[in-house]
Design a protein around this motif. Structure first.
Motif, PDB file in Angstrom:
ATOM      1  N   ILE A   1      27.129  -3.719  21.668  1.00 24.25           N
ATOM      2  CA  ILE A   1      27.294  -3.849  23.126  1.00 24.25           C
ATOM      3  C   ILE A   1      27.168  -5.291  23.639  1.00 24.25           C
ATOM      4  O   ILE A   1      27.810  -5.686  24.614  1.00 24.25           O
ATOM      5  N   ALA A   2      26.329  -6.115  22.967  1.00 26.46           N
ATOM      6  CA  ALA A   2      26.034  -7.468  23.463  1.00 26.46           C
ATOM      7  C   ALA A   2      27.302  -8.288  23.717  1.00 26.46           C
ATOM      8  O   ALA A   2      27.351  -9.078  24.663  1.00 26.46           O
ATOM      9  N   THR A   3      28.325  -8.104  22.886  1.00 24.78           N
ATOM     10  CA  THR A   3      29.545  -8.897  23.003  1.00 24.78           C
ATOM     11  C   THR A   3      30.156  -8.772  24.402  1.00 24.78           C
ATOM     12  O   THR A   3      30.516  -9.769  25.036  1.00 24.78           O
ATOM     13  N   ALA A   4      30.276  -7.527  24.868  1.00 21.61           N
ATOM     14  CA  ALA A   4      30.899  -7.292  26.177  1.00 21.61           C
ATOM     15  C   ALA A   4      29.884  -7.433  27.305  1.00 21.61           C
ATOM     16  O   ALA A   4      30.228  -7.826  28.428  1.00 21.61           O
ATOM     17  N   GLU A   5      28.629  -7.133  26.975  1.00 19.76           N
ATOM     18  CA  GLU A   5      27.551  -7.174  27.973  1.00 19.76           C
ATOM     19  C   GLU A   5      27.416  -8.563  28.604  1.00 19.76           C
ATOM     20  O   GLU A   5      27.254  -8.694  29.821  1.00 19.76           O
ATOM     21  N   VAL A   6      27.483  -9.613  27.775  1.00 19.82           N
ATOM     22  CA  VAL A   6      27.288 -10.971  28.308  1.00 19.82           C
ATOM     23  C   VAL A   6      28.425 -11.357  29.261  1.00 19.82           C
ATOM     24  O   VAL A   6      28.206 -12.085  30.227  1.00 19.82           O
ATOM     25  N   ILE A   7      29.620 -10.835  29.002  1.00 18.58           N
ATOM     26  CA  ILE A   7      30.755 -11.109  29.902  1.00 18.58           C
ATOM     27  C   ILE A   7      30.456 -10.465  31.255  1.00 18.58           C
ATOM     28  O   ILE A   7      30.548 -11.094  32.310  1.00 18.58           O
ATOM     29  N   ALA A   8      30.043  -9.181  31.188  1.00 22.81           N
ATOM     30  CA  ALA A   8      29.760  -8.436  32.421  1.00 22.81           C
ATOM     31  C   ALA A   8      28.565  -9.015  33.174  1.00 22.81           C
ATOM     32  O   ALA A   8      28.542  -9.001  34.401  1.00 22.81           O
ATOM     33  N   LEU A   9      27.567  -9.525  32.434  1.00 22.91           N
ATOM     34  CA  LEU A   9      26.391 -10.112  33.092  1.00 22.91           C
ATOM     35  C   LEU A   9      26.771 -11.274  33.990  1.00 22.91           C
ATOM     36  O   LEU A   9      26.118 -11.532  34.992  1.00 22.91           O
ATOM     37  N   LEU A  10      27.820 -11.989  33.616  1.00 21.35           N
ATOM     38  CA  LEU A  10      28.283 -13.120  34.432  1.00 21.35           C
ATOM     39  C   LEU A  10      29.286 -12.663  35.495  1.00 21.35           C
ATOM     40  O   LEU A  10      29.954 -13.475  36.118  1.00 21.35           O
ATOM     41  N   LYS A  11      29.381 -11.338  35.644  1.00 19.22           N
ATOM     42  CA  LYS A  11      30.289 -10.724  36.634  1.00 19.22           C
ATOM     43  C   LYS A  11      31.755 -11.024  36.336  1.00 19.22           C
ATOM     44  O   LYS A  11      32.613 -11.005  37.217  1.00 19.22           O
TER      45      LYS A  11
ATOM     46  N   GLY B   1      17.331 -18.095  21.651  1.00 17.66           N
ATOM     47  CA  GLY B   1      16.393 -16.987  21.538  1.00 17.66           C
ATOM     48  C   GLY B   1      16.910 -15.758  20.800  1.00 17.66           C
ATOM     49  O   GLY B   1      16.127 -14.974  20.252  1.00 17.66           O
ATOM     50  N   SER B   2      18.214 -15.570  20.773  1.00 17.67           N
ATOM     51  CA  SER B   2      18.826 -14.408  20.104  1.00 17.67           C
ATOM     52  C   SER B   2      20.332 -14.641  20.054  1.00 17.67           C
ATOM     53  O   SER B   2      20.841 -15.585  20.686  1.00 17.67           O
ATOM     54  N   GLY B   3      21.034 -13.750  19.362  1.00 24.52           N
ATOM     55  CA  GLY B   3      22.495 -13.825  19.378  1.00 24.52           C
ATOM     56  C   GLY B   3      23.022 -13.580  20.784  1.00 24.52           C
ATOM     57  O   GLY B   3      23.960 -14.240  21.241  1.00 24.52           O
ATOM     58  N   THR B   4      22.393 -12.634  21.475  1.00 19.69           N
ATOM     59  CA  THR B   4      22.823 -12.326  22.844  1.00 19.69           C
ATOM     60  C   THR B   4      22.667 -13.557  23.741  1.00 19.69           C
ATOM     61  O   THR B   4      23.584 -13.904  24.499  1.00 19.69           O
ATOM     62  N   ASP B   5      21.502 -14.222  23.638  1.00 18.68           N
ATOM     63  CA  ASP B   5      21.302 -15.463  24.410  1.00 18.68           C
ATOM     64  C   ASP B   5      22.391 -16.479  24.074  1.00 18.68           C
ATOM     65  O   ASP B   5      22.922 -17.152  24.960  1.00 18.68           O
ATOM     66  N   GLY B   6      22.693 -16.608  22.801  1.00 18.74           N
ATOM     67  CA  GLY B   6      23.691 -17.597  22.366  1.00 18.74           C
ATOM     68  C   GLY B   6      25.053 -17.310  22.988  1.00 18.74           C
ATOM     69  O   GLY B   6      25.742 -18.215  23.477  1.00 18.74           O
ATOM     70  N   LEU B   7      25.443 -16.019  22.986  1.00 18.34           N
ATOM     71  CA  LEU B   7      26.742 -15.646  23.576  1.00 18.34           C
ATOM     72  C   LEU B   7      26.750 -15.927  25.073  1.00 18.34           C
ATOM     73  O   LEU B   7      27.720 -16.464  25.617  1.00 18.34           O
TER      74      LEU B   7
ATOM     75  N   THR C   1      25.630 -17.103  15.954  1.00 17.21           N
ATOM     76  CA  THR C   1      25.089 -16.108  15.036  1.00 17.21           C
ATOM     77  C   THR C   1      23.731 -15.612  15.515  1.00 17.21           C
ATOM     78  O   THR C   1      23.140 -16.160  16.439  1.00 17.21           O
ATOM     79  N   SER C   2      23.288 -14.520  14.856  1.00 16.56           N
ATOM     80  CA  SER C   2      22.021 -13.874  15.211  1.00 16.56           C
ATOM     81  C   SER C   2      21.098 -13.902  14.003  1.00 16.56           C
ATOM     82  O   SER C   2      21.542 -13.721  12.867  1.00 16.56           O
ATOM     83  N   PHE C   3      19.797 -14.103  14.268  1.00 11.10           N
ATOM     84  CA  PHE C   3      18.794 -13.990  13.204  1.00 11.10           C
ATOM     85  C   PHE C   3      17.977 -12.716  13.358  1.00 11.10           C
ATOM     86  O   PHE C   3      16.818 -12.663  12.937  1.00 11.10           O
ATOM     87  N   PHE C   4      18.539 -11.712  14.005  1.00 15.29           N
ATOM     88  CA  PHE C   4      17.875 -10.396  14.071  1.00 15.29           C
ATOM     89  C   PHE C   4      17.422 -10.049  12.644  1.00 15.29           C
ATOM     90  O   PHE C   4      18.140 -10.318  11.694  1.00 15.29           O
ATOM     91  N   PRO C   5      16.209  -9.479  12.491  1.00 13.05           N
ATOM     92  CA  PRO C   5      15.628  -9.357  11.146  1.00 13.05           C
ATOM     93  C   PRO C   5      16.538  -8.762  10.066  1.00 13.05           C
ATOM     94  O   PRO C   5      16.474  -9.177   8.906  1.00 13.05           O
ATOM     95  N   SER C   6      17.398  -7.796  10.433  1.00 12.85           N
ATOM     96  CA  SER C   6      18.207  -7.157   9.392  1.00 12.85           C
ATOM     97  C   SER C   6      19.519  -7.890   9.107  1.00 12.85           C
ATOM     98  O   SER C   6      20.297  -7.458   8.258  1.00 12.85           O
TER      99      SER C   6
END
Ligand SMILES: Cc1ncc(COP(=O)(O)O)c(C=O)c1O
Length: 382
Positions: free
Chosen positions: A85-95, A56-62, A184-189
């Motif tokens: 932020i997403a790089t570190a956020e996904v680590i923290a989301l999994l506690k 669904g997104s790069g964040t989802d992929g990470l 990778t991410s396909f965010f529009p930009s």
């Protein structure tokens, strides 16, 4: 002038993009199926890996990659404090806990020199470090061979956050295919962008690929049989078709971006020696997701004030390093923890960059920058 001109790109491939979208609507093939599979096959071949899984997104992929690695609460992952932020956020989301290592000031990527010491210190403290999550910032990979070597010494996984670097080269191999997994991410930009969110996970490991496929649809392998706790993290079929249509032109676009970057660097080096242009390591190629310069500390904010007045677009990637974001205050890392990342946050400036920028537009940007630095210096001297 736009920072990223997606309208111009659309005008150039309008027919292909429109017919790709209409095809999906005509066939009502909105969820997974052939459009996603076609893109997965095309991009896996391009990267040179066995499996690509649209998400669904790069964040989802990470997040899915870390879940597939079975990252557990309390475990640790080495990463960079100078990233989105997403790089570190996904680590923290999994506690789990991000453990930051400072960047190399030249490339803005993780400094492999500091990594062994950080790992040894965490091990001594009894921490369970599971992996390394390097970021290929602005479209250039860090020293992935060295990172993989350190990881194998310490028994860790390596997941490349390649959200900005699809298409980048590293020692004649491709970003996304340089470690256990690449995302990778396909965010529009992004260099290869969709018309909404999207992303892809790449791996040679068939078991991890199968797990990510399962996790992206609520942990199911067979309909309504849920073997894992997963989520809805599928790549949308219309987005997949759009990305596939744009992918036909991707190589030309990378070339255009690299030419534009070369033009910027030449003009800046000629005219504004106080501005530092991006450094690309000799064994790598950069896709310039961002063309990011450094302006000496203190001057940057005056320069951006002037650019704003002149309506010259710019961006700052990123103004606050991750360890100083309020969301991560629980880590207890204050200013001074990662001096290179903190200095970079005060000095970086990204200029308009896309495959359709003209030399005339680039000259307007450089003239603006030249005037802006002149004005800024004068103010500083007063
Ligand atoms: C380095 C990095 N990581 C992760 C992401 C997240 O990607 P997405 O926006 O597709 O979730 C981005 C996107 O901006 C990024 O630049």
């Amino acid at each position: 002038m736009k920072f990223v001109d997606l309208g111009r790109q659309y005008q150039s491939y309008r027919h292909e993009i429109d017919s790709a979208i209409h095809e999906i609507i005509k066939k009502s093939q909105f969820i997974l199926g052939k459009p996603v599979e076609d893109l997965e096959t095309a991009l896996a071949n391009y990267v040179g890996v066995k499996h690509a899984i649209g998400v669904g997104s790069g964040t989802d992929g990470l997040l899915l990659a870390l879940m597939a690695m079975d990252l557990r609460p309390g475990e640790e992952v080495i990463t960079t404090p100078f990233t989105f932020i997403a790089t570190a956020e996904v680590i923290a989301l999994l506690k789990a806990r991000p453990v930051f290592v400072d960047i190399d000031p030249k490339s803005f990527n993780l400094d492999t020199g500091g990594m062994r010491d950080a790992l040894a210190a965490r091990q001594k403290a009894g921490a369970k470090v599971r992996g390394i999550l390097p970021v290929s910032l602005y479209g250039q990979c860090p020293d992935m061979d060295e990172i993989n070597e350190i990881a194998s010494e310490f028994g860790l996984f390596v997941i490349e956050d390649a959200c900005q670097s699809f298409g980048a080269g590293y020692k004649n191999r491709m970003s996304c295919g340089l470690s256990d997994m690449g995302i990778t991410s396909f965010f529009p930009s992004k260099p290869l962008g969709a018309y909404g969110d999207g992303g892809m996970v790449f791996t040679d490991d068939p078991e991890k690929a199968d797990m990510i496929k399962c996790l992206r649809v609520h942990g199911q392998r067979a309909r309504y049989q849920h073997e894992e706790i997963g989520l809805n993290a599928r790549l949308d079929s219309i987005q997949a078709a759009i990305v596939l249509a744009k992918f036909t032109h991707f190589e030309e676009e990378i070339k255009a971006r690299q030419e534009a970057a070369g033009r910027y660097s030449e003009l800046i080096n000629q005219k504004i020696p106080e501005i530092q242009t991006p450094v690309v390591m000799p064994d790598r190629t950069c896709v310039y997701a961002q063309y990011t310069v450094r302006i000496p500390k203190g001057l940057r904010d005056q320069v951006t004030g002037f650019l704003k007045q002149e309506s010259i677009p710019f961006a700052i990637h990123y103004p606050v390093p991750v360890h100083l974001q309020p969301a991560f205050k629980g880590l207890g890392l204050g200013p001074g923890s990662f001096p290179h990342a903190e200095k970079a946050a005060e000095e970086v400036l990204s200029l308009p960059m896309h495959a359709f920028i003209t030399p005339e537009e680039q000259e307007i940007v450089i003239d603006g920058l030249e005037k802006a630095t002149g004005v800024a210096w004068t103010k500083q001297l007063k």
